[in-house]
Each structure stands twice: as structure tokens, then as C-alpha cells.
Design an enzyme around this catalytic site. Structure first.
Site, PDB file in Angstrom:
ATOM      1  N   HIS A 204      40.727  37.015  35.414  1.00 18.44           N
ATOM      2  CA  HIS A 204      40.184  36.812  36.075  1.00 18.44           C
ATOM      3  C   HIS A 204      41.651  37.375  37.481  1.00 18.44           C
ATOM      4  CE1 HIS A 204      36.734  39.736  38.282  1.00 18.44           C
ATOM      5  NE2 HIS A 204      37.582  38.927  39.077  1.00 18.44           N
TER       6      HIS A 204
ATOM      7  N   HIS B 197      43.390  39.463  40.737  1.00 18.12           N
ATOM      8  CA  HIS B 197      44.084  40.261  40.859  1.00 18.12           C
ATOM      9  C   HIS B 197      45.542  39.772  41.792  1.00 18.12           C
ATOM     10  CE1 HIS B 197      40.407  42.873  41.109  1.00 18.12           C
ATOM     11  NE2 HIS B 197      40.059  41.508  40.957  1.00 18.12           N
TER      12      HIS B 197
ATOM     13  N   GLU C 158      28.799  42.343  40.003  1.00 21.59           N
ATOM     14  CA  GLU C 158      29.135  41.293  41.112  1.00 21.59           C
ATOM     15  C   GLU C 158      28.424  41.453  42.720  1.00 21.59           C
ATOM     16  OE1 GLU C 158      33.202  42.040  43.100  1.00 21.59           O
ATOM     17  OE2 GLU C 158      33.475  40.163  44.068  1.00 21.59           O
TER      18      GLU C 158
END
Ligand code: HPA
Ligand code: ZN
Length: 335
Positions: free
Chosen positions: A16, A18, A199
Site C-alpha cells: 500500500h 501511492h 479508513e
């Protein structure tokens, strides 16, 4: 510091991250200068000082502004290479990288420009440092379904270079159900699926990601614990959660790392992993996430080892490779 040396030595994957969130202010200034783009800050320190977030949206506003400096293939290459260098430092032997095509295509940057730069850096990291990688294309959930469909169509000729599709950006008000049809089409085209859920959003969004988007992993998912039946299901299905402790702290999903539910979920049998999300913005790459979490939650060496093995189990590597790496994790001596 307890466990720091063990954490450094353990091989791990990152599931995970970005790529736009690995954009360090120094590189941002360098690329802005060569592209003739103005940044409304005097220097890198001033940029970092602006990184005080109170929720996901306050971060996203700054994150999208930073990404606007990226124009050319070389920019995406430099960005990705810098991240992969950090992987080498942190003993990340395999990484599954998110990229947000719409952030760039909306500014007139071609999809191929973004992808080619990232892919070139990944290929070189494999050749030079033995770091493996896979790419996951995320749809921005605050944009309409139509834009995601267009992005999927643009990506089809590059299918061999992209393992899966994901879902990111502003969660609340943009449930997974909004993208049910796009994800169905992506799966039909052969993409694996993942999605950010739970989240800031409620457990209901996690159910939707599982049932409607048929995801192979939940990104974040920390709010799943509020629903006991959901948590039991995650355990039964061994559905991975890609948890990002420093992100949760900086975006005020938790007030202190000591309050993080990762250890509770781990002890309950959830397949949790540790990841950095947007390390340039949240104050640390993957090892820093491990180190601070281990200290604040008082994790023992077995738990740290389990988290590293989970990272391989939850990855899109092939099964034989996964078991080879899990054995290597077990073989690392405690320090
Ligand atoms: N959540 C949603 N979208 C994002 C994130 C995140 O943590 N990071 C980058 N885009
Ligand atoms: Zn994320």
C-alpha cells in the site's frame, strides 16, 4: 531502540504505497524548476511545514497540488526510482505500487507518459537491485463513474503492465457501490481488484468492497473492527488488510499510535500488514512505520515476523515465491 535492527534485516513487501505520495519536497522543487512550474513555497522545509493535516481531505488537497508538478516521462521515472531506492534501504524486496492516472490525464499528461516512466524505473530496480514490483491503477472515487470507465478503457492496451485496479481518494460519500460496474468490467478484462475502505468510512464500505467489488485485499480497513461479524469474516476468509500506521496517525484516524488497533486485529487472526501509504507526507517509509508501531504497541519479535510473512502472503507474488520468502523471514536471526 527495541527491534529496530530486526526490522531492518527482515525482508518484506509493501502493498500500500501511492507513487505520488512518495514525492519528497526536494525532488518536487528540482522537477518544478526544470519544468518551469511555480511552487508557492520558498524551500523544502517550508513545504514540510505545510504538512499538518486534520483529516483525509486536507491531505488530498495538498497531495494533488504536489502531483501537478509531474509532466514528463522522466519525472515519473525519477519519482519511482527515488522510491525504489528507499525500498532497497528498507529491505523491501517486492512492492505493489498504486498510481492515480486521472490525477495526470486531467492535466493533459498522457496515460503512457505516466506508465512508461514508472515501468522503466521498476524494470531497472529489478535488474540492478533484485526488487520486484507490480502496478495497481487506482480510480479516484470523488470523480464520476464515467471517468473511471474512460480510464479503464485507456488502460486496456497496457494490461500486461498492470496487475490490478484499486479505489482511492475521498472515501466518505463515495462508497464502493458507486464503482460496482467499473470493477466488474475490470475483473472481466483480467485485472485483480483492491479498494481503500474503512479508513474514514464505515464497516458498510468494507462489506461493499468485498461483496460488490470482489476485492483480493482491503486497503486500510481499520474501521472493520467496529463490526464484530465483519472482523470474524476477515479472519475466516484470511482477507488481507493493508494497514498504514503513520498515515492513520497523520490523518487523525487515530490520536496516538498507542491506540492503534493493529495488534488487537493481529491477535484476533486478521491478516494485517504494515505499509507506508504516502511516506513523503506522513513522516516515514515502511521501516519507520514498523519501528514506531512496534514501540508504541509493544510488539514482540514473533509479531514483527508475522507481519513480514503476512506481507508476502497478502501479495500478488506466485505461491512458490511466497513460501520461499516466508522461510527467509523465519531464518533471520533475532537481535
Ligand atoms: N486514502 C485515500 N486516498 C489516498 C490515500 C489514502 O490514504 N493516499 C493517497 N490517496
Ligand atoms: Zn492509500
Amino acid at each position: 531502540m527495541p527491534h529496530t535492527e530486526l526490522i531492518r534485516r527482515l525482508p518484506k513487501t509493501e502493498l500500500h504505497v501511492h507513487i505520488e505520495g512518495t514525492f519528497e519536497p526536494e525532488l518536487m522543487f528540482e522537477i518544478a524548476q526544470r519544468n518551469g512550474v511555480r511552487i508557492p513555497y520558498a524551500d523544502a522545509d517550508e513545504v514540510r511545514a505545510a504538512y499538518a493535516f486534520h483529516n483525509l481531505q486536507s491531505f488530498l488537497d495538498i497531495y494533488y497540488a504536489g502531483a501537478a508538478v509531474l509532466l514528463h516521462e522522466q519525472d515519473f521515472y525519477d519519482l519511482t526510482r527515488a522510491y525504489l531506492l528507499r525500498c532497497r534501504e528498507d529491505n523491501v524486496v517486492h512492492t505493489e505500487i498504486f498510481f492515480d492516472p486521472q490525477t495526470h490525464t486531467a492535466r493533459g499528461v498522457a496515460f503512457e507518459t505516466v506508465l512508461n516512466g514508472i515501468v522503466r524505473a521498476c524494470r531497472e530496480a529489478k535488474e540492478n537491485w533484485g526488487i520486484g514490483s507490480k502496478l495497481i491503477m487506482c480510480f479516484l472515487r470523488h470523480l464520476p463513474e464515467e471517468s473511471a470507465f474512460e480510464t479503464l478503457k485507456t488502460a486496456l492496451p497496457f494490461k500486461e503492465q498492470i496487475i490490478g485496479v484499486g479505489l482511492d481518494s475521498s472515501e466518505i460519500g463515495h462508497p464502493p457501490s458507486k464503482f460496482e460496474r467499473v470493477f466488474a468490467k475490470a475483473r472481466k478484462a483480467g485485472f485483480l481488484t483492491v479498494a481503500h475502505a474503512g479508513e474514514e468510512g464505515p464497516p458498510e464500505y468494507v462489506y461493499e468492497a468485498l461483496d460488490l467489488l470482489k476485492v483480493a485485499r482491503i486497503d486500510h480497513g481499520v474501521r472493520s473492527e467496529e463490526d464484530d461479524a465483519l472482523t470474524a469474516r476477515l479472519v475466516a476468509e484470511q482477507m488481507p488488510l493493508t494497514v498504514c500506521p503513520l498515515s492513520n496517525l497523520k490523518l487523525k484516524v487515530v490520536n496516538h499510535l498507542g491506540e492503534h488497533n493493529l495488534r488487537r486485529m493481529l491477535r484476533r487472526g486478521v491478516l494485517v500488514t504494515v505499509n507506508s501509504d504516502d511516506p513523503a507526507y506522513f513522516g516515514g517509509y515502511i521501516n519507520q512505520n514498523f519501528i514506531e508501531l512496534a514501540r508504541e504497541l509493544d510488539l514482540d519479535t514473533d509479531e514483527i515476523r508475522t507481519l513480514c510473512k503476512n506481507s508476502f502472503k497478502a501479495s500478488f507474488m506466485d505461491e512458490t515465491e511466497k513460501s520461499v520468502w516466508c522461510r527467509r523471514v523465519d531464518a533471520v536471526q533475532a537481535v
